[in-house]
Design a protein around this motif. Structure first.
Motif, PDB file in Angstrom:
ATOM      1  N   HIS A   1       0.841  -1.202   0.000  1.00 24.08           N
ATOM      2  CA  HIS A   1       0.000   0.000   0.000  1.00 24.08           C
ATOM      3  C   HIS A   1       0.877   1.253   0.000  1.00 24.08           C
ATOM      4  O   HIS A   1       1.695   1.440   0.883  1.00 24.08           O
ATOM      5  CB  HIS A   1      -0.921   0.028   1.217  1.00 24.08           C
ATOM      6  CG  HIS A   1      -2.035   1.013   1.081  1.00 24.08           C
ATOM      7  ND1 HIS A   1      -3.352   0.648   1.038  1.00 24.08           N
ATOM      8  CD2 HIS A   1      -2.029   2.357   0.949  1.00 24.08           C
ATOM      9  CE1 HIS A   1      -4.106   1.724   0.888  1.00 24.08           C
ATOM     10  NE2 HIS A   1      -3.333   2.765   0.846  1.00 24.08           N
ATOM     11  N   LEU A   2       0.664   2.089  -0.995  1.00 26.51           N
ATOM     12  CA  LEU A   2       1.383   3.358  -1.114  1.00 26.51           C
ATOM     13  C   LEU A   2       0.446   4.498  -0.754  1.00 26.51           C
ATOM     14  O   LEU A   2      -0.618   4.652  -1.350  1.00 26.51           O
ATOM     15  CB  LEU A   2       1.883   3.543  -2.554  1.00 26.51           C
ATOM     16  CG  LEU A   2       2.578   4.875  -2.870  1.00 26.51           C
ATOM     17  CD1 LEU A   2       3.965   4.911  -2.240  1.00 26.51           C
ATOM     18  CD2 LEU A   2       2.674   5.082  -4.373  1.00 26.51           C
ATOM     19  N   LYS A   3       0.813   5.282   0.241  1.00 27.36           N
ATOM     20  CA  LYS A   3       0.040   6.478   0.570  1.00 27.36           C
ATOM     21  C   LYS A   3       0.409   7.586  -0.409  1.00 27.36           C
ATOM     22  O   LYS A   3       1.582   7.783  -0.720  1.00 27.36           O
ATOM     23  CB  LYS A   3       0.354   6.950   1.992  1.00 27.36           C
ATOM     24  CG  LYS A   3      -0.172   6.064   3.098  1.00 27.36           C
ATOM     25  CD  LYS A   3       0.126   6.707   4.438  1.00 27.36           C
ATOM     26  CE  LYS A   3      -0.275   5.823   5.597  1.00 27.36           C
ATOM     27  NZ  LYS A   3       0.042   6.425   6.910  1.00 27.36           N
ATOM     28  N   ILE A   4      -0.618   8.284  -0.883  1.00 30.47           N
ATOM     29  CA  ILE A   4      -0.404   9.399  -1.809  1.00 30.47           C
ATOM     30  C   ILE A   4      -1.004  10.652  -1.199  1.00 30.47           C
ATOM     31  O   ILE A   4      -2.128  10.630  -0.717  1.00 30.47           O
ATOM     32  CB  ILE A   4      -1.050   9.107  -3.182  1.00 30.47           C
ATOM     33  CG1 ILE A   4      -0.368   7.904  -3.842  1.00 30.47           C
ATOM     34  CG2 ILE A   4      -0.975  10.318  -4.098  1.00 30.47           C
ATOM     35  CD1 ILE A   4      -1.027   7.454  -5.129  1.00 30.47           C
ATOM     36  N   ARG A   5      -0.266  11.739  -1.232  1.00 32.05           N
ATOM     37  CA  ARG A   5      -0.753  12.973  -0.624  1.00 32.05           C
ATOM     38  C   ARG A   5      -0.999  14.074  -1.646  1.00 32.05           C
ATOM     39  O   ARG A   5      -1.427  15.164  -1.315  1.00 32.05           O
ATOM     40  CB  ARG A   5       0.234  13.476   0.428  1.00 32.05           C
ATOM     41  CG  ARG A   5       0.416  12.501   1.588  1.00 32.05           C
ATOM     42  CD  ARG A   5       1.336  13.073   2.653  1.00 32.05           C
ATOM     43  NE  ARG A   5       1.451  12.161   3.774  1.00 32.05           N
ATOM     44  CZ  ARG A   5       2.343  11.192   3.861  1.00 32.05           C
ATOM     45  NH1 ARG A   5       3.184  10.993   2.859  1.00 32.05           N
ATOM     46  NH2 ARG A   5       2.398  10.409   4.918  1.00 32.05           N
ATOM     47  N   THR A   6      -0.700  13.831  -2.911  1.00 32.64           N
ATOM     48  CA  THR A   6      -0.850  14.859  -3.941  1.00 32.64           C
ATOM     49  C   THR A   6      -2.308  15.239  -4.121  1.00 32.64           C
ATOM     50  O   THR A   6      -3.164  14.387  -4.259  1.00 32.64           O
ATOM     51  CB  THR A   6      -0.289  14.366  -5.280  1.00 32.64           C
ATOM     52  OG1 THR A   6       1.099  14.133  -5.138  1.00 32.64           O
ATOM     53  CG2 THR A   6      -0.502  15.398  -6.379  1.00 32.64           C
ATOM     54  N   SER A   7      -2.582  16.519  -4.111  1.00 36.59           N
ATOM     55  CA  SER A   7      -3.916  17.039  -4.425  1.00 36.59           C
ATOM     56  C   SER A   7      -4.001  17.280  -5.913  1.00 36.59           C
ATOM     57  O   SER A   7      -3.012  17.638  -6.548  1.00 36.59           O
ATOM     58  CB  SER A   7      -4.165  18.341  -3.674  1.00 36.59           C
ATOM     59  OG  SER A   7      -5.211  19.076  -4.268  1.00 36.59           O
ATOM     60  N   PRO A   8      -5.193  17.119  -6.516  1.00 35.73           N
ATOM     61  CA  PRO A   8      -5.310  17.411  -7.952  1.00 35.73           C
ATOM     62  C   PRO A   8      -4.976  18.849  -8.280  1.00 35.73           C
ATOM     63  O   PRO A   8      -4.640  19.167  -9.411  1.00 35.73           O
ATOM     64  CB  PRO A   8      -6.786  17.108  -8.241  1.00 35.73           C
ATOM     65  CG  PRO A   8      -7.469  17.112  -6.926  1.00 35.73           C
ATOM     66  CD  PRO A   8      -6.441  16.663  -5.941  1.00 35.73           C
TER      67      PRO A   8
END
Length: 388
Positions: A376-383
Motif C-alpha cells: 500500500h502506497l500512501k499518496i498525498r498529492t492534491s489534484p
C-alpha cells in the motif's frame, strides 16, 4: 529452517521495512524496530541493503536530549518515475510522477474512436521517455486505464471505443522493456482514492461520466469477480425493456443516470441540440427550473443505485466522482437524505478528492507498488498541485 522459508521471511521483512519508510517519513532504525517488532540486527541489515540500492536515504539526526541522536531515514522518491495513461472515449490523459505519486504533471491528447491505440500510446510513451531522459529520472512502470472490462492484463470489452488489441499491455511492455499494467479505469480510481483513506478497507468508488463505472475494495483488496466484470454498475438494469445499450441489454443504469444521459435529456427538454456540463451547471446555479428538475432526477436515480450497493456490499465508504457532485456542494447530502427516507441505515457518501485524475493516481500507485514490491502506497498529492 528450509532455505525457501528463510528467503520468504527475509523478503516479507524487507517489504514491511520499505513500506513503513515510504509511508511514514522520516523514521529512525529504532522506531522501525519498535513498530514492526523486528530485531535491531534485522532492521540494520535491511536498511543497509536499501541504502546501497539508493532506495532510502539518511537525512540527518533527530532532535533528542538523551543519548546518541538517531539517524533519520527517508524514501528516495526521486529514484525513478511512473507514467499513468487514461484512455477516455474522446481524449487521452497522461500523468507522470515520482515514486510517491508526487511532483506530478499531466498532459491531454486528442483521441478519436477511429484512431489505432497502439501507435498512439507508443508515441505518447516515447515523448515522456525522452523528457525523462533529459531529467535523468527513469520511468520504472507504466499503467493504462481502459473504459471497459480488463482481466489479467487483457482487454476483454470496450463499449465506448473499438476494442484495442487484447494484448495491448504485453505489446507495450515488449516495445519499451518497462512493466505495463492495464486495468479498468474505475478499478484504478478506487485504488487512487483509497490511497487517501489508508484505514478504509471496504470502499466503493463510483465514476459518473459518459458511462458509470465502479471500483470495489473488499478487505483492502480490489474485487473484480471471476471474469473481471464485477463493478459494471452502469450496466445494471434500471428500467426493464428500456433504452437499448451498447452492451446489448436494455434499460441500463448509465443510459439514465450518467452525465451524458442527463445532459442529453436536459438538451431535449430545453430544445437545444447539445448542452455542455459547464452550461448545465451555469443554468442550475441560475436556478433554471428544468436544470433543477434534471438534478432531482439524477439524485433519485443515483440514490436507487446506491441503495442497492449498500444492501449488497454494506461498505464503509462510497466515493461519488461526478461533475454534479463535485461542483454542486449539497448533492451528496441530498442523496443521503433520499436514502434515509427509504432505509433506516447511515451511509457515508463523499465526493472524490482526486476528481478527474483518480484513475491516473490509481495507476501511479499500482505501478509504484509493483516496482517497490509493497502492499500500500500512501499518496498525498492534491489534484490542484498538478502542472498541466
Amino acid at each position: 529452517m528450509p532455505i525457501a522459508n528463510q528467503e520468504m521471511i527475509r523478503d516479507n521483512n524487507r517489504r514491511l521495512v520499505l513500506e513503513y519508510i515510504v509511508n511514514n517519513p522520516p523514521v529512525s532504525r529504532a522506531e522501525l524496530s519498535k513498530h514492526l517488532k523486528l530485531t535491531k540486527a534485522t532492521i540494520s541489515a535491511i536498511v543497509q541493503d536499501l541504502i546501497q540500492q539508493n532506495l532510502i536515504l539518511e537525512i540527518g539526526s533527530a532532535k533528542t536530549s538523551l543519548g546518541r541522536k538517531p539517524i533519520l531515514l527517508e524514501f528516495n522518491q526521486q529514484y525513478g518515475g511512473s507514467l499513468a495513461i487514461d484512455v477516455r472515449p474522446r481524449q487521452i490523459l497522461a500523468l507522470i510522477s515520482d515514486l510517491k505519486g508526487e511532483n506530478c504533471r499531466v498532459k491531454e491528447y486528442p483521441f478519436h474512436p477511429e484512431d489505432r491505440l497502439f501507435p498512439l500510446l507508443t508515441a505518447i510513451i516515447e515523448e515522456h521517455l525522452k523528457e525523462q531522459d533529459e531529467s535523468k529520472r527513469k520511468i520504472l512502470g507504466i499503467s493504462v486505464g481502459i473504459y471497459g472490462v480488463v482481466q489479467n492484463n487483457r482487454i476483454i470489452f470496450t463499449p465506448y471505443y473499438p476494442l484495442p488489441d487484447p494484448e495491448l499491455g504485453s505489446l507495450l511492455e515488449e516495445r519499451f522493456r518497462i512493466p505495463v499494467i492495464v486495468e479498468n479505469e474505475a478499478n484504478l480510481s478506487v485504488l487512487g482514492e483509497s490511497a487517501f483513506h489508508y484505514g478504509c478497507r471496504n470502499m466503493i468508488h463510483i465514476n459518473v461520466h459518459d458511462g458509470i463505472g465502479m471500483g470495489i475494495l473488499i478487505d483492502g483488496h480490489l474485487y473484480k469477480g471471476k471474469d473481471g466484470y464485477a463493478g459494471e454498475f452502469g450496466h445494471t438494469i434500471l428500467f426493464p425493456d428500456g433504452k437499448l445499450c451498447p452492451c446489448g441489454n436494455r434499460g441500463c443504469f448509465e443510459l439514465y443516470a450518467s452525465e451524458k444521459a442527463i445532459l442529453e435529456e436536459y438538451a431535449s427538454r430545453t430544445g437545444k441540440e447539445t448542452v455542455t456540463i459547464d452550461e448545465f451547471l451555469s443554468d442550475y446555479n441560475q436556478k433554471a427550473p428544468e436544470a433543477y428538475n434534471m438534478m432531482e432526477l439524477f439524485i433519485k436515480y443515483m440514490s436507487i443505485g446506491i441503495n442497492n450497493l449498500i444492501n449488497t456490499f454494506n461498505t464503509d465508504l462510497i466515493v461519488l466522482n461526478s461533475s454534479f457532485s463535485n461542483y454542486i456542494p449539497d448533492i451528496n447530502s441530498r442523496i443521503v437524505e433520499y436514502l434515509a427516507k427509504h432505509q433506516n441505515r447511515d451511509c457515508r457518501i463523499i465526493s472524490s478528492r482526486l476528481q478527474d485524475i483518480s484513475g491516473l493516481m490509481g495507476g501511479i500507485r499500482l505501478s509504484c507498488e509493483h516496482f517497490l514490491d509493497i502492499r500500500h502506497l500512501k499518496i498525498r498529492t492534491s489534484p490542484f498541485d498538478l502542472e498541466r
